[in-house]
Design a protein around this motif. Structure first.
Motif, mmCIF file in Angstrom:
data_model
loop_
_atom_site.group_PDB
_atom_site.id
_atom_site.type_symbol
_atom_site.label_atom_id
_atom_site.label_comp_id
_atom_site.label_asym_id
_atom_site.label_seq_id
_atom_site.Cartn_x
_atom_site.Cartn_y
_atom_site.Cartn_z
ATOM 1 N N SER A 1 0.824 -1.204 0.000
ATOM 2 C CA SER A 1 0.000 0.000 0.000
ATOM 3 C C SER A 1 0.864 1.263 0.000
ATOM 4 N N ALA A 2 1.899 1.259 0.836
ATOM 5 C CA ALA A 2 2.786 2.422 0.916
ATOM 6 C C ALA A 2 3.464 2.685 -0.430
ATOM 7 N N TRP A 3 3.924 1.604 -1.081
ATOM 8 C CA TRP A 3 4.576 1.760 -2.375
ATOM 9 C C TRP A 3 3.597 2.260 -3.435
ATOM 10 N N HIS A 4 2.414 1.652 -3.483
ATOM 11 C CA HIS A 4 1.406 2.068 -4.462
ATOM 12 C C HIS A 4 1.020 3.533 -4.274
ATOM 13 N N ARG A 5 0.822 3.927 -3.032
ATOM 14 C CA ARG A 5 0.383 5.296 -2.746
ATOM 15 C C ARG A 5 1.504 6.312 -3.007
ATOM 16 N N PHE A 6 2.730 5.942 -2.662
ATOM 17 C CA PHE A 6 3.853 6.848 -2.911
ATOM 18 C C PHE A 6 4.044 7.072 -4.404
ATOM 19 N N LEU A 7 4.062 5.991 -5.161
ATOM 20 C CA LEU A 7 4.253 6.114 -6.600
ATOM 21 C C LEU A 7 3.106 6.882 -7.247
ATOM 22 N N ALA A 8 1.875 6.615 -6.814
ATOM 23 C CA ALA A 8 0.719 7.312 -7.367
ATOM 24 C C ALA A 8 0.783 8.805 -7.060
ATOM 25 N N CYS A 9 1.263 9.158 -5.860
ATOM 26 C CA CYS A 9 1.379 10.570 -5.496
ATOM 27 C C CYS A 9 2.428 11.284 -6.348
ATOM 28 N N ILE A 10 3.529 10.609 -6.646
ATOM 29 C CA ILE A 10 4.568 11.195 -7.498
ATOM 30 C C ILE A 10 4.017 11.436 -8.901
ATOM 31 N N ILE A 11 3.325 10.435 -9.453
ATOM 32 C CA ILE A 11 2.739 10.582 -10.786
ATOM 33 C C ILE A 11 1.695 11.683 -10.777
ATOM 34 N N ALA A 12 0.898 11.751 -9.704
ATOM 35 C CA ALA A 12 -0.132 12.782 -9.587
ATOM 36 C C ALA A 12 0.496 14.179 -9.577
ATOM 37 N N SER A 13 1.647 14.314 -8.903
ATOM 38 C CA SER A 13 2.330 15.613 -8.860
ATOM 39 C C SER A 13 2.798 16.031 -10.248
ATOM 40 N N ILE A 14 3.347 15.073 -10.991
ATOM 41 C CA ILE A 14 3.825 15.363 -12.353
ATOM 42 C C ILE A 14 2.657 15.747 -13.253
ATOM 43 N N TYR A 15 1.560 15.000 -13.177
ATOM 44 C CA TYR A 15 0.376 15.300 -13.981
ATOM 45 C C TYR A 15 -0.189 16.678 -13.620
ATOM 46 N N SER A 16 -0.150 17.002 -12.323
ATOM 47 C CA SER A 16 -0.684 18.291 -11.882
ATOM 48 C C SER A 16 0.098 19.450 -12.497
ATOM 49 N N VAL A 17 1.425 19.321 -12.514
ATOM 50 C CA VAL A 17 2.267 20.362 -13.113
ATOM 51 C C VAL A 17 1.909 20.526 -14.589
ATOM 52 N N VAL A 18 1.818 19.421 -15.297
ATOM 53 C CA VAL A 18 1.534 19.468 -16.738
ATOM 54 C C VAL A 18 0.157 20.064 -17.020
ATOM 55 N N PHE A 19 -0.869 19.554 -16.369
ATOM 56 C CA PHE A 19 -2.240 19.976 -16.678
ATOM 57 C C PHE A 19 -2.556 21.375 -16.139
ATOM 58 N N PHE A 20 -2.214 21.625 -14.876
ATOM 59 C CA PHE A 20 -2.593 22.909 -14.273
ATOM 60 C C PHE A 20 -1.772 24.064 -14.832
ATOM 61 N N GLU A 21 -0.466 23.849 -15.005
ATOM 62 C CA GLU A 21 0.392 24.930 -15.473
ATOM 63 C C GLU A 21 0.233 25.180 -16.973
ATOM 64 N N LEU A 22 -0.041 24.130 -17.733
ATOM 65 C CA LEU A 22 -0.153 24.301 -19.181
ATOM 66 C C LEU A 22 -1.574 24.619 -19.638
ATOM 67 N N ILE A 23 -2.561 24.071 -18.953
ATOM 68 C CA ILE A 23 -3.958 24.276 -19.379
ATOM 69 C C ILE A 23 -4.658 25.293 -18.494
ATOM 70 N N GLY A 24 -4.474 25.174 -17.177
ATOM 71 C CA GLY A 24 -5.089 26.147 -16.282
ATOM 72 C C GLY A 24 -5.681 25.497 -15.049
ATOM 73 N N TYR A 25 -5.975 26.349 -14.067
ATOM 74 C CA TYR A 25 -6.553 25.884 -12.808
ATOM 75 C C TYR A 25 -8.069 26.053 -12.848
ATOM 76 N N SER A 26 -8.763 24.984 -13.192
ATOM 77 C CA SER A 26 -10.226 25.025 -13.222
ATOM 78 C C SER A 26 -10.763 23.624 -12.944
ATOM 79 N N PRO A 27 -11.982 23.542 -12.458
ATOM 80 C CA PRO A 27 -12.565 22.232 -12.157
ATOM 81 C C PRO A 27 -12.599 21.309 -13.372
ATOM 82 N N ILE A 28 -12.786 21.895 -14.546
ATOM 83 C CA ILE A 28 -12.841 21.071 -15.765
ATOM 84 C C ILE A 28 -11.495 20.392 -16.005
#
Length: 335
Positions: free
Chosen positions: A63-90
């Motif tokens: 569980s710790a490994w799955h959650r850690f890896l998922a959080c790292i991927i989530a951080s990378i995706y957040s940078v790409v989507f939020f910074e390049l597309i924008g901060y909105s619920p959509i």
């Protein structure tokens, strides 16, 4: 012979399990550590810890490994989507539509919930820079790490397994004794509740054994696993014997001997193994059975046929125990 209770009485017992205690301890500890380190959204550390409390060490590490890896991927995706597309619920919805299949593909889906906390933290900040990413990375370490450390302690399950063993053997004794009573005088007062209890006990015991194995990562064998597997196979045979017993139309000399044999078995159900003694007695009983005069009526023939099958079933029952462990012929007889 086998009546079921029409009304089942139950009690509601409120128990505080060790997972509850760990959650109650770990959540404030994680929040306090994150707060002392000056982490933004320090309350989220407690949420991460709650999500990481697991019932076994093996599941905890996975569980710790799955959650850690998922959080790292989530951080990378957040940078790409939020910074390049924008901060909105959509954008959050679009990102999740991509992120969730990614975790499923990488077989880290249990980390979706945990990583969602990080995603929302990054979204609520309205900006993402290296310093804030490190801040969230530290939050991940504190939250998941606290849960992992707490999960290193797992209480022993030996007491519960021993309790299940005793209850199961007690039920076996009752079943064998009731079979003896029915063969002897067609006693129909038994409600058969021990059958249902055996099924529940075996299911619970199997789950406990698997959890105990997961708590000992380097153990491949487990004495209780072999024991309950043996009892499960014996229980299947007991279930097959019951219909045979109910179809015995009358009793004769040999049926009384068989009833006595079952009664002796009922008094000798415990972990030790001297099944060889009962097998020897069974051989003599089978010889005596074969020397009986041939049946002269349909009723006698049915009785003999069912008794003969019953002897073979109980022989298999004893052979299963003999294969389970070395014979203890110096101790009290056991089946």
């Amino acid at each position: 012979m086998f009546k079921k209770d029409a009304i089942c009485k139950g009690e509601i017992n409120v128990k505080i399990g060790y997972r509850t205690i760990k959650t109650a301890i770990g959540t404030p500890v994680a929040i306090s550590i994150a707060q002392l380190l000056g982490v933004t959204n320090f309350v989220s550390a407690g949420i991460l810890t709650i999500l990481c409390i697991q019932p076994s060490r093996k599941r905890s590490f996975l569980s710790a490994w799955h959650r850690f890896l998922a959080c790292i991927i989530a951080s990378i995706y957040s940078v790409v989507f939020f910074e390049l597309i924008g901060y909105s619920p959509i954008v959050v919805g679009i990102m999740l539509a991509v992120f969730i299949p990614t975790t499923v593909f990488l077989k880290i889906a249990p980390g979706i919930t945990t990583s969602s906390v990080i995603i929302l933290n990054l979204y609520s900040s309205s900006y993402i820079n290296f310093s804030f990413l490190m801040d969230q990375f530290l939050l991940i370490i504190v939250g998941i790490g606290t849960g992992l450390l707490l999960n290193l302690y797992m209480p022993s399950l030996d007491k519960q397994l021993k309790s299940h063993q005793k209850k199961l053997e007690g039920n076996f004794q009752v079943i064998l004794y009731e079979i003896a009573l029915y063969i002897r005088d067609k006693n129909k007062t038994w409600d058969g509740k021990e059958i249902t209890e055996c099924e529940e006990l075996l299911e619970e015991a199997t789950e406990l054994v698997e959890r105990d194995l997961e708590n000992h990562l380097f153990r491949s064998k487990h004495a209780y696993r072999d024991y309950f597997k043996m009892r499960a196979r014996q229980f299947e045979l007991l279930q097959r014997m019951l219909p045979l017993v109910t179809r015995l139309p009358n009793q004769d000399y040999i049926s009384e001997k068989i009833a006595q044999f079952f009664e002796e078995l009922s008094e000798s159900v415990h972990p030790e193994n001297t099944a060889i003694l009962f097998l020897e007695e069974l051989v003599e009983l089978q010889k005596e059975f074969n020397t009986e005069e041939l049946p002269t009526s349909r009723e006698e023939f049915e009785t003999r046929a069912n008794l003969y099958r019953l002897l073979h079933e109980i022989e298999d029952y004893l052979r299963i125990k003999r294969k389970y462990k070395k014979s203890d012929i110096k101790t009290r007889a056991s089946v």
